[in-house]
Design an enzyme around this catalytic site. Sequence first.
Site, PDB file in Angstrom:
ATOM      1  N   ASP A  27     112.224 -56.880 -74.073  1.00  0.00           N
ATOM      2  CA  ASP A  27     113.199 -56.940 -72.965  1.00  0.00           C
ATOM      3  C   ASP A  27     112.438 -56.802 -71.652  1.00  0.00           C
ATOM      4  O   ASP A  27     111.310 -56.302 -71.616  1.00  0.00           O
ATOM      5  CB  ASP A  27     114.234 -55.820 -73.085  1.00  0.00           C
ATOM      6  CG  ASP A  27     115.298 -55.932 -71.993  1.00  0.00           C
ATOM      7  OD1 ASP A  27     115.804 -57.051 -71.772  1.00  0.00           O
ATOM      8  OD2 ASP A  27     115.602 -54.924 -71.337  1.00  0.00           O
ATOM      9  N   SER A  28     113.106 -57.241 -70.573  1.00  0.00           N
ATOM     10  CA  SER A  28     112.508 -57.074 -69.253  1.00  0.00           C
ATOM     11  C   SER A  28     112.315 -55.596 -68.935  1.00  0.00           C
ATOM     12  O   SER A  28     111.455 -55.255 -68.129  1.00  0.00           O
ATOM     13  CB  SER A  28     113.432 -57.701 -68.208  1.00  0.00           C
ATOM     14  OG  SER A  28     114.730 -57.154 -68.330  1.00  0.00           O
ATOM     15  N   CYS A  90     116.580 -59.738 -74.348  1.00  0.00           N
ATOM     16  CA  CYS A  90     116.992 -59.902 -72.960  1.00  0.00           C
ATOM     17  C   CYS A  90     117.760 -61.223 -72.817  1.00  0.00           C
ATOM     18  O   CYS A  90     117.251 -62.277 -73.199  1.00  0.00           O
ATOM     19  CB  CYS A  90     115.732 -59.931 -72.098  1.00  0.00           C
ATOM     20  SG  CYS A  90     116.015 -60.250 -70.366  1.00  0.00           S
ATOM     21  N   GLU A 175     120.229 -48.680 -64.186  1.00  0.00           N
ATOM     22  CA  GLU A 175     118.821 -48.266 -64.041  1.00  0.00           C
ATOM     23  C   GLU A 175     118.713 -46.965 -63.234  1.00  0.00           C
ATOM     24  O   GLU A 175     117.799 -46.183 -63.429  1.00  0.00           O
ATOM     25  CB  GLU A 175     118.010 -49.356 -63.335  1.00  0.00           C
ATOM     26  CG  GLU A 175     117.826 -50.627 -64.145  1.00  0.00           C
ATOM     27  CD  GLU A 175     116.654 -50.565 -65.125  1.00  0.00           C
ATOM     28  OE1 GLU A 175     115.715 -49.803 -64.876  1.00  0.00           O
ATOM     29  OE2 GLU A 175     116.722 -51.276 -66.139  1.00  0.00           O
ATOM     30  N   CYS A 209     124.701 -59.140 -71.042  1.00  0.00           N
ATOM     31  CA  CYS A 209     123.511 -58.487 -70.467  1.00  0.00           C
ATOM     32  C   CYS A 209     123.288 -57.181 -71.212  1.00  0.00           C
ATOM     33  O   CYS A 209     124.244 -56.450 -71.512  1.00  0.00           O
ATOM     34  CB  CYS A 209     123.730 -58.206 -68.980  1.00  0.00           C
ATOM     35  SG  CYS A 209     122.401 -57.235 -68.252  1.00  0.00           S
ATOM     36  N   HIS A 211     122.243 -54.347 -70.391  1.00  0.00           N
ATOM     37  CA  HIS A 211     122.578 -53.073 -69.744  1.00  0.00           C
ATOM     38  C   HIS A 211     124.069 -52.741 -69.781  1.00  0.00           C
ATOM     39  O   HIS A 211     124.445 -51.592 -69.630  1.00  0.00           O
ATOM     40  CB  HIS A 211     122.167 -53.107 -68.271  1.00  0.00           C
ATOM     41  CG  HIS A 211     120.703 -52.964 -68.036  1.00  0.00           C
ATOM     42  ND1 HIS A 211     119.788 -53.843 -68.538  1.00  0.00           N
ATOM     43  CD2 HIS A 211     119.998 -52.038 -67.338  1.00  0.00           C
ATOM     44  CE1 HIS A 211     118.574 -53.473 -68.156  1.00  0.00           C
ATOM     45  NE2 HIS A 211     118.674 -52.385 -67.424  1.00  0.00           N
TER      46      HIS A 211
HETATM   47  N1  DGL Z   1     117.712 -57.508 -69.763  1.00  0.00           N
HETATM   48  C1  DGL Z   1     118.368 -58.310 -68.751  1.00  0.00           C
HETATM   49  C2  DGL Z   1     119.438 -59.187 -69.406  1.00  0.00           C
HETATM   50  O1  DGL Z   1     119.930 -58.923 -70.493  1.00  0.00           O
HETATM   51  C3  DGL Z   1     118.978 -57.458 -67.672  1.00  0.00           C
HETATM   52  C4  DGL Z   1     117.966 -56.794 -66.788  1.00  0.00           C
HETATM   53  C5  DGL Z   1     117.159 -57.755 -65.932  1.00  0.00           C
HETATM   54  O2  DGL Z   1     117.732 -58.404 -65.045  1.00  0.00           O
HETATM   55  O3  DGL Z   1     115.957 -57.806 -66.142  1.00  0.00           O
HETATM   56  O4  DGL Z   1     119.821 -60.170 -68.823  1.00  0.00           O
END
Ligand code: DGL
Length: 291
Positions: A27-28, A90, A175, A209, A211
Amino acid sequence: MGRVGERLFFFPMQQFSSLPGPIGVFDSGYGGLTILSKIREALPQYDYVYLGDNARAPYGTRSFEIVYEFTRQAVCRLFAMGCPLVILACNTASAKALRSIQQHDLPRLDATRRVLGVIRPTVESIGAVTHSRHVGVLATAGTIKSESYPLEIHKLFPDITVYGQACPLWVPLVENNEALGDGADYFVRKYIGELLHKDDRIDTVILGCTHYPLLLPKIQRYMPAGIRVVAQGELVAGSLKDYLRRHPEMDVRCTRGGTCTYYTTEAEEKFSESASTFLNEAVEVHRVTLE
Ligand code: DGL
């Protein structure tokens, strides 16, 4: 050589170990931990490596080229760590990089390894959930702009109308540990309102997403009764289970020890501190550099 947009990238040929190894989850940043925990609940027997590119997150506002380049680097690193299978946990990376990696990079890097995303497993269940055939998607600006959700939904269910709404302030709220704070209410209500204003027949809303499950109590509060909210963790876990059952040749390449090792591109302490928001447990983490 791979092509993204107008730019060309040159990759060196690489040799990866063919020994069995852990399942990689990328993931990012931290958000993929919501997916990882559901995967581990469903498939506790396997070993996992989680890699968060926290130093370069968020990806949601970045260009196609950059998300692809960063994701490709992460996949190469997870392959080098011995992962035969990598899940892009992600949505933004799944939307902007998965197809290029599968089509252009895998055949060159190692055609026996696999990289899977989270969008397809999420949309597969949607046809059975919506009655009105009007579906909404809440996601990062990058995922919405990529049109990946409507494209994937229409491949399987051409009769479904899809509207997307970018929620650029939801990831920063999570975050910054403000998901359940009073300030979150305004932006949760705002984006839900904007989505439903586009189409008042929506009866199903996908949280596209990683999060957003952490905002679920607020999302449920402001989502009108009768609209079903679909989070993706369990769907991705179920899909992975099914994939491993259908692909015994991959299943035997995934080691079983029940372990999980965490890697981040940021400082270890920072990751451990924030990861507890997502996992409710202390984790041991190592720092890596991606290039
Ligand atoms: N993990 C990203 C997603 O699911 C969200 C966080 C980001 O923008 O890096 O799109």
